[in-house]
Structure formats: structure tokens, C-alpha cells
Design an enzyme around this catalytic site. Sequence first.
Site, PDB file in Angstrom:
ATOM      1  N   GLY A  88      30.166  50.118  40.161  1.00 57.06           N
ATOM      2  CA  GLY A  88      30.086  48.760  39.620  1.00 57.06           C
ATOM      3  C   GLY A  88      31.452  48.227  39.217  1.00 57.06           C
ATOM      4  O   GLY A  88      31.587  47.496  38.241  1.00 57.06           O
ATOM      5  N   GLU A  97      44.702  42.689  39.213  1.00 55.30           N
ATOM      6  CA  GLU A  97      44.636  41.349  38.628  1.00 55.30           C
ATOM      7  C   GLU A  97      45.286  40.283  39.483  1.00 55.30           C
ATOM      8  O   GLU A  97      45.219  39.114  39.151  1.00 55.30           O
ATOM      9  CB  GLU A  97      45.310  41.406  37.257  1.00 55.30           C
ATOM     10  CG  GLU A  97      44.658  42.448  36.369  1.00 55.30           C
ATOM     11  CD  GLU A  97      45.150  42.451  34.943  1.00 55.30           C
ATOM     12  OE1 GLU A  97      46.355  42.305  34.748  1.00 55.30           O
ATOM     13  OE2 GLU A  97      44.314  42.602  34.048  1.00 55.30           O
ATOM     14  N   ALA A  98      45.943  40.686  40.574  1.00 60.47           N
ATOM     15  CA  ALA A  98      46.605  39.687  41.412  1.00 60.47           C
ATOM     16  C   ALA A  98      45.939  39.669  42.775  1.00 60.47           C
ATOM     17  O   ALA A  98      45.625  40.720  43.339  1.00 60.47           O
ATOM     18  CB  ALA A  98      48.090  40.026  41.561  1.00 60.47           C
ATOM     19  N   LYS A 120      48.267  31.599  41.479  1.00 61.10           N
ATOM     20  CA  LYS A 120      49.351  32.411  42.070  1.00 61.10           C
ATOM     21  C   LYS A 120      49.789  31.774  43.381  1.00 61.10           C
ATOM     22  O   LYS A 120      48.994  31.624  44.306  1.00 61.10           O
ATOM     23  CB  LYS A 120      48.839  33.837  42.304  1.00 61.10           C
ATOM     24  CG  LYS A 120      49.862  34.720  42.995  1.00 61.10           C
ATOM     25  CD  LYS A 120      49.323  36.133  43.214  1.00 61.10           C
ATOM     26  CE  LYS A 120      50.266  36.915  44.109  1.00 61.10           C
ATOM     27  NZ  LYS A 120      49.699  38.196  44.540  1.00 61.10           N
ATOM     28  N   VAL A 170      25.320  59.531  38.850  1.00 62.13           N
ATOM     29  CA  VAL A 170      24.829  60.279  40.014  1.00 62.13           C
ATOM     30  C   VAL A 170      25.316  61.717  39.878  1.00 62.13           C
ATOM     31  O   VAL A 170      26.518  61.955  39.818  1.00 62.13           O
ATOM     32  CB  VAL A 170      25.370  59.671  41.328  1.00 62.13           C
ATOM     33  CG1 VAL A 170      25.040  60.563  42.518  1.00 62.13           C
ATOM     34  CG2 VAL A 170      24.834  58.263  41.527  1.00 62.13           C
ATOM     35  N   GLU A 215      51.757  44.182  47.220  1.00 64.54           N
ATOM     36  CA  GLU A 215      51.425  42.912  47.861  1.00 64.54           C
ATOM     37  C   GLU A 215      49.977  42.496  47.544  1.00 64.54           C
ATOM     38  O   GLU A 215      49.377  41.703  48.277  1.00 64.54           O
ATOM     39  CB  GLU A 215      51.642  43.003  49.373  1.00 64.54           C
ATOM     40  CG  GLU A 215      53.116  43.009  49.776  1.00 64.54           C
ATOM     41  CD  GLU A 215      53.782  41.622  49.674  1.00 64.54           C
ATOM     42  OE1 GLU A 215      53.089  40.631  49.391  1.00 64.54           O
ATOM     43  OE2 GLU A 215      55.007  41.546  49.870  1.00 64.54           O
ATOM     44  N   THR A 234      46.961  43.800  47.815  1.00 64.55           N
ATOM     45  CA  THR A 234      46.105  43.829  48.999  1.00 64.55           C
ATOM     46  C   THR A 234      44.762  44.539  48.803  1.00 64.55           C
ATOM     47  O   THR A 234      43.903  44.456  49.678  1.00 64.55           O
ATOM     48  CB  THR A 234      46.856  44.511  50.159  1.00 64.55           C
ATOM     49  OG1 THR A 234      47.540  45.661  49.665  1.00 64.55           O
ATOM     50  CG2 THR A 234      47.859  43.559  50.769  1.00 64.55           C
ATOM     51  N   ILE A 278      42.084  44.227  46.702  1.00 63.53           N
ATOM     52  CA  ILE A 278      40.846  43.439  46.591  1.00 63.53           C
ATOM     53  C   ILE A 278      40.584  42.752  47.930  1.00 63.53           C
ATOM     54  O   ILE A 278      39.444  42.631  48.386  1.00 63.53           O
ATOM     55  CB  ILE A 278      40.927  42.437  45.417  1.00 63.53           C
ATOM     56  CG1 ILE A 278      41.017  43.219  44.098  1.00 63.53           C
ATOM     57  CG2 ILE A 278      39.719  41.501  45.401  1.00 63.53           C
ATOM     58  CD1 ILE A 278      41.259  42.380  42.861  1.00 63.53           C
TER      59      ILE A 278
HETATM   60  C1  LIG Z   1      47.673  50.509  39.115  1.00 65.25           C
HETATM   61  C2  LIG Z   1      46.815  49.664  39.983  1.00 65.25           C
HETATM   62  C3  LIG Z   1      47.063  48.300  40.091  1.00 65.25           C
HETATM   63  C4  LIG Z   1      46.288  47.506  40.932  1.00 65.25           C
HETATM   64  N1  LIG Z   1      46.577  46.172  41.083  1.00 65.25           N
HETATM   65  C5  LIG Z   1      45.903  45.448  42.002  1.00 65.25           C
HETATM   66  C6  LIG Z   1      46.208  44.087  42.227  1.00 65.25           C
HETATM   67  O1  LIG Z   1      47.066  43.508  41.577  1.00 65.25           O
HETATM   68  N2  LIG Z   1      45.521  43.431  43.178  1.00 65.25           N
HETATM   69  C7  LIG Z   1      44.544  44.041  43.920  1.00 65.25           C
HETATM   70  O2  LIG Z   1      43.982  43.413  44.817  1.00 65.25           O
HETATM   71  N3  LIG Z   1      44.183  45.306  43.669  1.00 65.25           N
HETATM   72  C8  LIG Z   1      44.836  46.024  42.746  1.00 65.25           C
HETATM   73  N4  LIG Z   1      44.474  47.315  42.509  1.00 65.25           N
HETATM   74  C9  LIG Z   1      43.286  47.866  43.155  1.00 65.25           C
HETATM   75  C10 LIG Z   1      42.042  47.398  42.398  1.00 65.25           C
HETATM   76  O3  LIG Z   1      42.114  47.789  41.063  1.00 65.25           O
HETATM   77  C11 LIG Z   1      40.807  48.011  43.033  1.00 65.25           C
HETATM   78  O4  LIG Z   1      40.808  47.712  44.406  1.00 65.25           O
HETATM   79  C12 LIG Z   1      39.563  47.406  42.444  1.00 65.25           C
HETATM   80  O5  LIG Z   1      39.575  47.504  41.075  1.00 65.25           O
HETATM   81  C13 LIG Z   1      38.354  48.075  42.990  1.00 65.25           C
HETATM   82  O6  LIG Z   1      38.103  49.301  42.378  1.00 65.25           O
HETATM   83  P1  LIG Z   1      36.749  50.021  42.736  1.00 65.25           P
HETATM   84  O7  LIG Z   1      35.634  49.114  42.433  1.00 65.25           O
HETATM   85  O8  LIG Z   1      36.839  50.528  44.129  1.00 65.25           O
HETATM   86  O9  LIG Z   1      36.742  51.300  41.782  1.00 65.25           O
HETATM   87  P2  LIG Z   1      36.466  51.421  40.191  1.00 65.25           P
HETATM   88  O10 LIG Z   1      36.867  50.218  39.454  1.00 65.25           O
HETATM   89  O11 LIG Z   1      37.079  52.718  39.785  1.00 65.25           O
HETATM   90  O12 LIG Z   1      34.893  51.532  40.077  1.00 65.25           O
HETATM   91  C14 LIG Z   1      34.210  52.740  40.375  1.00 65.25           C
HETATM   92  C15 LIG Z   1      32.765  52.608  39.973  1.00 65.25           C
HETATM   93  O13 LIG Z   1      32.045  53.748  40.435  1.00 65.25           O
HETATM   94  C16 LIG Z   1      31.225  54.217  39.399  1.00 65.25           C
HETATM   95  N5  LIG Z   1      30.998  55.651  39.580  1.00 65.25           N
HETATM   96  C17 LIG Z   1      31.905  56.602  39.950  1.00 65.25           C
HETATM   97  N6  LIG Z   1      31.319  57.804  40.012  1.00 65.25           N
HETATM   98  C18 LIG Z   1      30.021  57.626  39.694  1.00 65.25           C
HETATM   99  C19 LIG Z   1      28.902  58.476  39.581  1.00 65.25           C
HETATM  100  N7  LIG Z   1      28.978  59.797  39.791  1.00 65.25           N
HETATM  101  N8  LIG Z   1      27.715  57.945  39.224  1.00 65.25           N
HETATM  102  C20 LIG Z   1      27.598  56.611  38.994  1.00 65.25           C
HETATM  103  N9  LIG Z   1      28.618  55.760  39.085  1.00 65.25           N
HETATM  104  C21 LIG Z   1      29.822  56.247  39.432  1.00 65.25           C
HETATM  105  C22 LIG Z   1      31.958  53.879  38.123  1.00 65.25           C
HETATM  106  O14 LIG Z   1      31.062  53.820  37.033  1.00 65.25           O
HETATM  107  C23 LIG Z   1      32.523  52.500  38.486  1.00 65.25           C
HETATM  108  O15 LIG Z   1      31.536  51.528  38.221  1.00 65.25           O
HETATM  109  C24 LIG Z   1      45.224  48.105  41.646  1.00 65.25           C
HETATM  110  C25 LIG Z   1      44.935  49.465  41.488  1.00 65.25           C
HETATM  111  C26 LIG Z   1      45.728  50.253  40.683  1.00 65.25           C
HETATM  112  C27 LIG Z   1      45.404  51.710  40.528  1.00 65.25           C
END
Ligand SMILES: Cc1cc2nc3c(=O)[nH]c(=O)nc-3n(C[C@H](O)[C@H](O)[C@H](O)COP(=O)(O)OP(=O)(O)OC[C@H]3O[C@@H](n4cnc5c(N)ncnc54)[C@H](O)[C@@H]3O)c2cc1C
Length: 496
Positions: free
Chosen positions: A13, A49-50, A78, A183, A340, A342, A344
Amino acid sequence: MTNQVKKVVVLGGGTSGWMSAALIKKVLGDVVDVELVESESIGIVGVGEATIPPIQHVNETLGIDEAEFIRETKATIKLAIKFENWRVKGESYYHTFSAPGRSLPFCHFHHLWTRANQLGIDDNLWAHDINFHAAEAGRFAKLQTQDPLFDLKYAYHFDSGLYGQYLRKISERLGVKRTEGLVDQVNLNVQTGDVESLKLKNGHLVTGDLFIDCSGFRGVLINQKLGTGFEDWSHWLPCDRAVAMPSERHQHTTPYTRSIAHEAGWQWRIPLQHRNGNGLVYSSRYYSDEQAAELLASNLDTPALDDSRVIKFRTGRTRKQWNRNVIAVGLASGFLEPLESTSIYLVQSAVVRLIKFFPHMGIEDAQRDEYNRQSKLEYDLIRDFIILHYHVTDRVDSQFWRDMQNMEVPKRLVDKIAQFKKSGAITHEELDLFWEPSWLQVMLGQGIKPTDYHPLANQFSTEKLAEMMANMKKAKQAPSLQMPTHDEFLKMFAGV
Ligand SMILES: Cc1cc2nc3c(=O)[nH]c(=O)nc-3n(C[C@H](O)[C@H](O)[C@H](O)COP(=O)(O)OP(=O)(O)OC[C@H]3O[C@@H](n4cnc5c(N)ncnc54)[C@H](O)[C@@H]3O)c2cc1C
């Protein structure tokens, strides 16, 4: 071929989970049921956030009201990323979202500019860029014109936690079912080896036909269960950590992200309505966590609002984005540092691709292979673009930068740089997110100057060329002279 796909289960989520759920439900409607499982005990990565302009398509598809979106996610506008100290210390350039000048048929504007530059008539490509002028002036307006000359392309900075919640509200309104729980077991079908169900810690079983793994760096399905394997790119992109620390907002918010290079990494500064997002991306081979946190704290331009937080990551991608009946999206599918913005976008692109290939009658191998081919190529091309920033630099003040200059880089990138140096030509490759203006700005900004230009740029006399350059600059600057400031725009448009 597997069974028909009537139910999609999204695990996770975060931004990727909620964006996947919202888009699939919105576009496919009654074709599928969508259930999202997330665990509050694990939480989300909480950065990101970007964004870049394609996010506008997500908002349009979901029918999002832009002013509401800006209010709910504490967003700002932006127009560009300002790269500071990347080629040499004390110098900066912008990577804007728009294209400089106006191209001729068969000949990009930058060939004209290169000729003008060689003749000593013009020394600043960016002065021909509408986004550059607005960014420098700290101004913004939504321009009501169809003329591509004034195409002020923009994206947003937003609070990633609030964005996830906003997408959740939309998803639930569309009929996505949310299940909270951890899970702790993934069940495979004994005959096919496909994922059949997720067992939660409380005993509840979530079944589905297609599983989208949005579980973040863990990759609970794609990695932990299916053992898909990971292609590691740390030899090209050695940064493996970030330390993040919010700080007070500025009195005036800039409509651009700052990316400031340091001795062994770089710092982001993202202006939001209620705070600045700050972080330092670094390599643990060159900085300890303590050094990185100290460096970031001493380079904040407003007082800190919280303690620092270290996030570890691995650069690379899962060997197959789609394995069996599992599709990895977001951090579970791979990671490229946020230089950059990228990640999201890669979520958006993966979900759009999945919707286009949606296997409602069952998964075909050919379809899955093509999905994987496209995903790999898209990732590889973005990776090369990011390597370009590090590799082509004149900085020699630290071991990090010397290592970056001396490393071997992918052949496709070597060829691209050589072609630009020799002829000024930039080839846009299939599935490359970044078009010619992006490569142009970063290659020039990092110090590569083409020695030649397209012969069509010779069709004007020197006087005519000088006049064209002067007029273009004026035309590109004129709109920003009339625009409200960025903060005035946010107030007028969204009431914030
Ligand atoms: C330092 C940093 C800076 C970033 N800056 C940018 C930016 O400026 N622009 C950009 O586009 N992207 C950026 N990103 C990437 C961006 O943060 C991610 O692409 C975005 O937040 C998506 O994350 P996610 O949903 O894949 O994972 P997460 O946010 O980690 O979500 C994972 C989810 O899986 C769930 N989960 C995991 N294991 C289990 C389990 N066993 N059972 C149930 N639920 C589980 C968790 O509860 C959570 O809801 C950055 C990333 C990093 C690390």
C-alpha cells in the site's frame, strides 16, 4: 496459458500499490476485482516526492481535479531540476521539461544554436527555453496556448505519504477492496507453480488470479517467493544509501528541484508547501552513515524539522518484471536512484503496460515475454541517462568522481556520447523516456560540446542567425515576465 484473470491482488500500500490499484480499477472497471493487501506494521518507504510531467496522464485518467490534488498532497510545481556542482564546483545547469527554441523540419534547434555558439553569437542554450526563464524567475502560470513554442511542461513535488493516502481514497471510491494484514505465507499451485493465495498472519487467506507485487524492496512475491534474481548495477551506480531529513519551508518556494553534487554523492532539495524534503544520496564505500548525516545537516538551507533517517537500497532490477502470474511494480521491480525522479514514472509505465497487455483470458508466454522485453529496455535506457551525469564530469577533487570518470560504461551510452560529440546528433531510441532535449541539456551541462552540426543550420546568413537567436530568447522569456510568482499561483489556483 493459465486461467482467466478475474481477480487481481495487489500486495503493498505504498505509492506503487495504490497507483496500480487505482489505475487498474479505473480503466478496467468490472473486468476485474481488485484487492489490495498492506501491513501497517511494515509501513511504506515514505520518500519519493519529485515527479516528471507524465504524472499528468495518471491524474487525467483518474479524473483528478488539479487544485484539489495540490491541496491534498501539499504539492508545488516542478519545471526542472537544477544540477549544481556536477561538472565542476560552482557551476550549475538546468534539466528542464521543455525543448529549447523551435526546430526546423529535419533539424533540431540545437544545431542552429551550436552554429551560433561556434560563431560567438550565442553562449546560452537555456536562454531559449521557456521553462528555464520561469524557473529562474520563480514564476508559474498555466499558459492558454496551443503554440508548442510556449509549451510550459510541468510536474509536481508532493508529500509522498499524503499522495499515497489520496490515491487510496480514489481507489476505495472506485471499488478496490483493502485488506490490512501481514503476509506471512505465499501459497503456490502445486501443478503450475503460480501464486494462488496469500496467507495473512491472522489466518485470513487472500486468493487471486494475477498478483502485483508492490511490497517494496522486499519483493515478497517476485524475489522472496519466486526467486526471480536481480541484475545488480552498483558497478555503474555505486550510491547505495540515502539519508533524508525534512526542514522548514522557504518563504518563497522554487518551482524546481535542486540536485547538489558533493564529494561522494548528491543532495536533493524539494520544496513543498509545508516543508522542504532534503536528502543525501551516497555510496557507503565513500561515506559512513554518520558522515553523510552530518554533511546533509550542515548543508540544509532552512532549520531541520526532524532527525535524519537512513534508507539503504540496491541499484538494479529484477531479472523478469513479470514472472509466472506475478508482476513486480515499484521498488519490488528494481531501483534507480532518484536523480531524475523516475521511480514513480516507472510505476505508472508498468501499470499502463500491464493494462495494455491485460491477460483477461489467461497469461500467454509471448505476451509476458514482450512485457519483460519492454520493461527491461525502459529500465536500461533510464539507467544509462543517470550514468551520464556521473561519468561525464570534470570533477577530480575526490576519489569518487575520479572513479566515476574512469569506469567503463554501457556501450550504448558510449556510442550516444560519441555521436553527439562528433555531429550534434541525438538518436531517440524506442522506449526511452528521455527525448532529445533531455539528453541535450545533460550532455551540454556536463560539458560535452558537439564539434559539428547539421548542414541545414548553414542555410541562414550569420546576421540572420544572430537575429533569430535574439528573437527566440525574447519570445521564450516574455511569458515569464507576465506570470505570477510560484507562490502567488499556488494561492490563486489552489487556495494554499
Ligand atoms: C531515497 C529515495 C528517494 C526517492 N525519491 C523519489 C523521487 O523523488 N521521485 C520518484 O519518482 N521516486 C522516488 N523514489 C522512489 C519512490 O519512493 C518509490 O518508487 C515509491 O515510494 C514506491 O514505493 P513502493 O510502493 O514500491 O514501496 P513501499 O513504499 O516500500 O511500500 C511497500 C508496501 O508493501 C507492504 N508490504 C511489504 N511487505 C509486506 C507483507 N509481508 N505483508 C503485507 N504488506 C507488506 C508495506 O506495508 C507497504 O505498504 C525514491 C526512493 C528512495 C529510496
